[in-house]
Motif scaffolding. Structure first.
Motif, PDB file in Angstrom:
ATOM      1  N   ASP A 186      -6.270  11.167 -12.151  1.00 48.83           N
ATOM      2  CA  ASP A 186      -7.342  10.779 -11.235  1.00 48.83           C
ATOM      3  C   ASP A 186      -6.924   9.896 -10.065  1.00 48.83           C
ATOM      4  O   ASP A 186      -7.720   9.140  -9.535  1.00 48.83           O
ATOM      5  CB  ASP A 186      -8.455  10.098 -12.018  1.00 48.83           C
ATOM      6  CG  ASP A 186      -7.946   8.960 -12.893  1.00 48.83           C
ATOM      7  OD1 ASP A 186      -6.756   8.629 -12.814  1.00 48.83           O
ATOM      8  OD2 ASP A 186      -8.746   8.406 -13.658  1.00 48.83           O
ATOM      9  N   ILE A 187      -5.669   9.996  -9.639  1.00 52.88           N
ATOM     10  CA  ILE A 187      -5.219   9.276  -8.457  1.00 52.88           C
ATOM     11  C   ILE A 187      -4.741  10.311  -7.444  1.00 52.88           C
ATOM     12  O   ILE A 187      -3.911  11.167  -7.753  1.00 52.88           O
ATOM     13  CB  ILE A 187      -4.078   8.291  -8.781  1.00 52.88           C
ATOM     14  CG1 ILE A 187      -4.583   7.241  -9.775  1.00 52.88           C
ATOM     15  CG2 ILE A 187      -3.567   7.627  -7.502  1.00 52.88           C
ATOM     16  CD1 ILE A 187      -3.494   6.317 -10.290  1.00 52.88           C
ATOM     17  N   TYR A 188      -5.299  10.253  -6.235  1.00 57.99           N
ATOM     18  CA  TYR A 188      -4.947  11.184  -5.178  1.00 57.99           C
ATOM     19  C   TYR A 188      -4.456  10.411  -3.966  1.00 57.99           C
ATOM     20  O   TYR A 188      -5.051   9.413  -3.575  1.00 57.99           O
ATOM     21  CB  TYR A 188      -6.159  12.025  -4.763  1.00 57.99           C
ATOM     22  CG  TYR A 188      -6.622  12.963  -5.849  1.00 57.99           C
ATOM     23  CD1 TYR A 188      -6.103  14.247  -5.938  1.00 57.99           C
ATOM     24  CD2 TYR A 188      -7.563  12.562  -6.794  1.00 57.99           C
ATOM     25  CE1 TYR A 188      -6.515  15.105  -6.942  1.00 57.99           C
ATOM     26  CE2 TYR A 188      -7.972  13.417  -7.801  1.00 57.99           C
ATOM     27  CZ  TYR A 188      -7.449  14.688  -7.863  1.00 57.99           C
ATOM     28  OH  TYR A 188      -7.848  15.529  -8.857  1.00 57.99           O
ATOM     29  N   VAL A 189      -3.377  10.905  -3.366  1.00 62.68           N
ATOM     30  CA  VAL A 189      -2.844  10.350  -2.124  1.00 62.68           C
ATOM     31  C   VAL A 189      -2.968  11.449  -1.078  1.00 62.68           C
ATOM     32  O   VAL A 189      -2.458  12.554  -1.267  1.00 62.68           O
ATOM     33  CB  VAL A 189      -1.371   9.907  -2.281  1.00 62.68           C
ATOM     34  CG1 VAL A 189      -0.841   9.361  -0.964  1.00 62.68           C
ATOM     35  CG2 VAL A 189      -1.239   8.865  -3.388  1.00 62.68           C
ATOM     36  N   THR A 190      -3.680  11.153   0.025  1.00 63.46           N
ATOM     37  CA  THR A 190      -3.918  12.124   1.084  1.00 63.46           C
ATOM     38  C   THR A 190      -3.235  11.672   2.363  1.00 63.46           C
ATOM     39  O   THR A 190      -3.317  10.501   2.729  1.00 63.46           O
ATOM     40  CB  THR A 190      -5.436  12.251   1.358  1.00 63.46           C
ATOM     41  OG1 THR A 190      -6.096  12.596   0.151  1.00 63.46           O
ATOM     42  CG2 THR A 190      -5.723  13.308   2.408  1.00 63.46           C
ATOM     43  N   VAL A 191      -2.563  12.596   3.044  1.00 64.40           N
ATOM     44  CA  VAL A 191      -2.005  12.307   4.364  1.00 64.40           C
ATOM     45  C   VAL A 191      -3.176  12.358   5.342  1.00 64.40           C
ATOM     46  O   VAL A 191      -3.743  13.424   5.594  1.00 64.40           O
ATOM     47  CB  VAL A 191      -0.910  13.318   4.764  1.00 64.40           C
ATOM     48  CG1 VAL A 191      -0.401  13.025   6.163  1.00 64.40           C
ATOM     49  CG2 VAL A 191       0.225  13.296   3.756  1.00 64.40           C
ATOM     50  N   ARG A 245       1.509  18.029   4.823  1.00 62.37           N
ATOM     51  CA  ARG A 245       0.940  18.049   6.172  1.00 62.37           C
ATOM     52  C   ARG A 245      -0.353  17.247   6.178  1.00 62.37           C
ATOM     53  O   ARG A 245      -0.875  16.890   5.116  1.00 62.37           O
ATOM     54  CB  ARG A 245       0.658  19.487   6.608  1.00 62.37           C
ATOM     55  CG  ARG A 245       1.916  20.295   6.806  1.00 62.37           C
ATOM     56  CD  ARG A 245       1.582  21.660   7.406  1.00 62.37           C
ATOM     57  NE  ARG A 245       2.784  22.359   7.783  1.00 62.37           N
ATOM     58  CZ  ARG A 245       3.347  23.326   7.089  1.00 62.37           C
ATOM     59  NH1 ARG A 245       2.817  23.707   5.939  1.00 62.37           N
ATOM     60  NH2 ARG A 245       4.450  23.900   7.519  1.00 62.37           N
ATOM     61  N   LYS A 246      -0.864  17.008   7.365  1.00 59.67           N
ATOM     62  CA  LYS A 246      -2.124  16.276   7.497  1.00 59.67           C
ATOM     63  C   LYS A 246      -3.201  16.921   6.627  1.00 59.67           C
ATOM     64  O   LYS A 246      -3.303  18.148   6.553  1.00 59.67           O
ATOM     65  CB  LYS A 246      -2.571  16.273   8.961  1.00 59.67           C
ATOM     66  CG  LYS A 246      -3.802  15.446   9.195  1.00 59.67           C
ATOM     67  CD  LYS A 246      -4.159  15.395  10.664  1.00 59.67           C
ATOM     68  CE  LYS A 246      -5.350  14.513  10.851  1.00 59.67           C
ATOM     69  NZ  LYS A 246      -6.536  15.169  11.246  1.00 59.67           N
ATOM     70  N   GLY A 302       5.786   8.635  14.512  1.00 52.16           N
ATOM     71  CA  GLY A 302       6.685   8.198  13.449  1.00 52.16           C
ATOM     72  C   GLY A 302       6.019   7.382  12.367  1.00 52.16           C
ATOM     73  O   GLY A 302       6.683   6.778  11.540  1.00 52.16           O
ATOM     74  N   GLN A 303       4.702   7.341  12.360  1.00 52.96           N
ATOM     75  CA  GLN A 303       3.964   6.576  11.350  1.00 52.96           C
ATOM     76  C   GLN A 303       3.036   7.516  10.591  1.00 52.96           C
ATOM     77  O   GLN A 303       2.405   8.401  11.175  1.00 52.96           O
ATOM     78  CB  GLN A 303       3.147   5.479  12.018  1.00 52.96           C
ATOM     79  CG  GLN A 303       2.497   4.535  11.043  1.00 52.96           C
ATOM     80  CD  GLN A 303       1.779   3.401  11.758  1.00 52.96           C
ATOM     81  OE1 GLN A 303       1.212   3.593  12.825  1.00 52.96           O
ATOM     82  NE2 GLN A 303       1.813   2.239  11.177  1.00 52.96           N
ATOM     83  N   VAL A 304       2.967   7.327   9.292  1.00 48.53           N
ATOM     84  CA  VAL A 304       2.105   8.142   8.438  1.00 48.53           C
ATOM     85  C   VAL A 304       1.030   7.247   7.839  1.00 48.53           C
ATOM     86  O   VAL A 304       1.330   6.192   7.279  1.00 48.53           O
ATOM     87  CB  VAL A 304       2.922   8.805   7.301  1.00 48.53           C
ATOM     88  CG1 VAL A 304       2.016   9.610   6.387  1.00 48.53           C
ATOM     89  CG2 VAL A 304       4.024   9.677   7.874  1.00 48.53           C
ATOM     90  N   ARG A 305      -0.229   7.645   7.974  1.00 46.03           N
ATOM     91  CA  ARG A 305      -1.339   6.918   7.338  1.00 46.03           C
ATOM     92  C   ARG A 305      -1.740   7.689   6.090  1.00 46.03           C
ATOM     93  O   ARG A 305      -1.942   8.897   6.134  1.00 46.03           O
ATOM     94  CB  ARG A 305      -2.536   6.810   8.285  1.00 46.03           C
ATOM     95  CG  ARG A 305      -2.233   5.924   9.479  1.00 46.03           C
ATOM     96  CD  ARG A 305      -3.459   5.681  10.319  1.00 46.03           C
ATOM     97  NE  ARG A 305      -4.386   4.849   9.552  1.00 46.03           N
ATOM     98  CZ  ARG A 305      -5.698   4.875   9.710  1.00 46.03           C
ATOM     99  NH1 ARG A 305      -6.262   5.670  10.582  1.00 46.03           N
ATOM    100  NH2 ARG A 305      -6.466   4.092   8.989  1.00 46.03           N
ATOM    101  N   LEU A 306      -1.831   6.961   4.979  1.00 43.69           N
ATOM    102  CA  LEU A 306      -2.178   7.562   3.700  1.00 43.69           C
ATOM    103  C   LEU A 306      -3.510   7.027   3.223  1.00 43.69           C
ATOM    104  O   LEU A 306      -3.806   5.845   3.384  1.00 43.69           O
ATOM    105  CB  LEU A 306      -1.102   7.233   2.652  1.00 43.69           C
ATOM    106  CG  LEU A 306       0.311   7.696   2.967  1.00 43.69           C
ATOM    107  CD1 LEU A 306       1.272   7.158   1.913  1.00 43.69           C
ATOM    108  CD2 LEU A 306       0.391   9.204   3.049  1.00 43.69           C
ATOM    109  N   GLY A 307      -4.295   7.881   2.619  1.00 51.13           N
ATOM    110  CA  GLY A 307      -5.520   7.473   1.942  1.00 51.13           C
ATOM    111  C   GLY A 307      -5.292   7.588   0.447  1.00 51.13           C
ATOM    112  O   GLY A 307      -4.703   8.571  -0.024  1.00 51.13           O
ATOM    113  N   ILE A 308      -5.736   6.591  -0.304  1.00 51.00           N
ATOM    114  CA  ILE A 308      -5.527   6.588  -1.752  1.00 51.00           C
ATOM    115  C   ILE A 308      -6.885   6.554  -2.447  1.00 51.00           C
ATOM    116  O   ILE A 308      -7.681   5.654  -2.209  1.00 51.00           O
ATOM    117  CB  ILE A 308      -4.680   5.379  -2.190  1.00 51.00           C
ATOM    118  CG1 ILE A 308      -3.328   5.409  -1.471  1.00 51.00           C
ATOM    119  CG2 ILE A 308      -4.512   5.369  -3.705  1.00 51.00           C
ATOM    120  CD1 ILE A 308      -2.518   4.152  -1.650  1.00 51.00           C
TER     121      ILE A 308
END
Length: 66
Positions: free
Chosen positions: A20-25, A10-11, A31-37
Protein backbone atom coordinates in the motif's frame (compact mmCIF):
# COMPACT_ATOMS: atom_id res chain seq x y z
CA UNK A 1 23.67 -5.37 3.28
CA UNK A 2 21.07 -3.29 1.43
CA UNK A 3 20.18 -3.76 -2.20
CA UNK A 4 19.08 -1.12 -4.68
CA UNK A 5 16.67 -1.64 -7.54
CA UNK A 6 17.17 0.96 -10.29
CA UNK A 7 14.24 1.47 -12.67
CA UNK A 8 13.05 4.05 -15.17
CA UNK A 9 9.67 5.73 -14.95
CA UNK A 10 8.00 8.45 -17.00
CA UNK A 11 5.80 11.26 -15.74
CA UNK A 12 2.63 9.98 -14.05
CA UNK A 13 3.97 6.42 -13.78
CA UNK A 14 3.96 4.71 -10.37
CA UNK A 15 6.02 2.24 -8.42
CA UNK A 16 4.39 0.17 -5.68
CA UNK A 17 6.32 -0.70 -2.54
CA UNK A 18 4.75 -3.48 -0.53
CA UNK A 19 0.96 -3.63 -0.51
CA UNK A 20 0.00 0.00 0.00
CA UNK A 21 2.82 2.46 -0.69
CA UNK A 22 2.95 4.13 -4.10
CA UNK A 23 5.59 6.49 -5.48
CA UNK A 24 4.48 8.54 -8.50
CA UNK A 25 6.67 10.63 -10.80
CA UNK A 26 4.78 13.94 -10.66
CA UNK A 27 7.11 16.17 -12.67
CA UNK A 28 10.46 16.05 -14.46
CA UNK A 29 12.07 19.41 -15.16
CA UNK A 30 15.58 20.86 -15.43
CA UNK A 31 17.31 17.80 -14.01
CA UNK A 32 14.94 17.62 -11.05
CA UNK A 33 12.33 14.95 -10.39
CA UNK A 34 9.28 15.59 -8.17
CA UNK A 35 7.82 12.50 -6.54
CA UNK A 36 4.45 12.00 -4.90
CA UNK A 37 4.21 9.40 -2.14
CA UNK A 38 0.94 7.73 -1.17
CA UNK A 39 1.18 5.79 2.08
CA UNK A 40 -1.00 4.85 5.04
CA UNK A 41 -1.28 7.45 7.82
CA UNK A 42 0.78 5.27 10.16
CA UNK A 43 3.71 5.10 7.72
CA UNK A 44 6.48 7.51 8.69
CA UNK A 45 8.12 9.18 5.68
CA UNK A 46 11.37 11.08 6.25
CA UNK A 47 13.39 13.11 3.75
CA UNK A 48 16.91 11.69 3.98
CA UNK A 49 20.11 13.73 4.03
CA UNK A 50 19.07 16.33 6.61
CA UNK A 51 20.77 17.16 9.91
CA UNK A 52 17.69 16.66 12.06
CA UNK A 53 15.16 14.26 10.60
CA UNK A 54 12.47 15.35 13.07
CA UNK A 55 12.42 18.76 11.35
CA UNK A 56 11.75 17.20 7.96
CA UNK A 57 9.01 14.65 8.57
CA UNK A 58 6.50 14.83 5.77
CA UNK A 59 3.41 16.66 6.96
CA UNK A 60 0.64 15.61 4.60
CA UNK A 61 -1.51 18.69 5.24
CA UNK A 62 1.35 21.16 4.75
CA UNK A 63 3.14 19.55 1.79
CA UNK A 64 0.28 18.17 -0.25
CA UNK A 65 -2.74 20.34 0.43
CA UNK A 66 -1.16 23.76 -0.08
Amino acid sequence: MLSMLVISRRKDEKVRIGKDIYVTVVEIRSGQVRLGIEAPDDCRIVRDGRDNEEDFLVDYDQDYNS
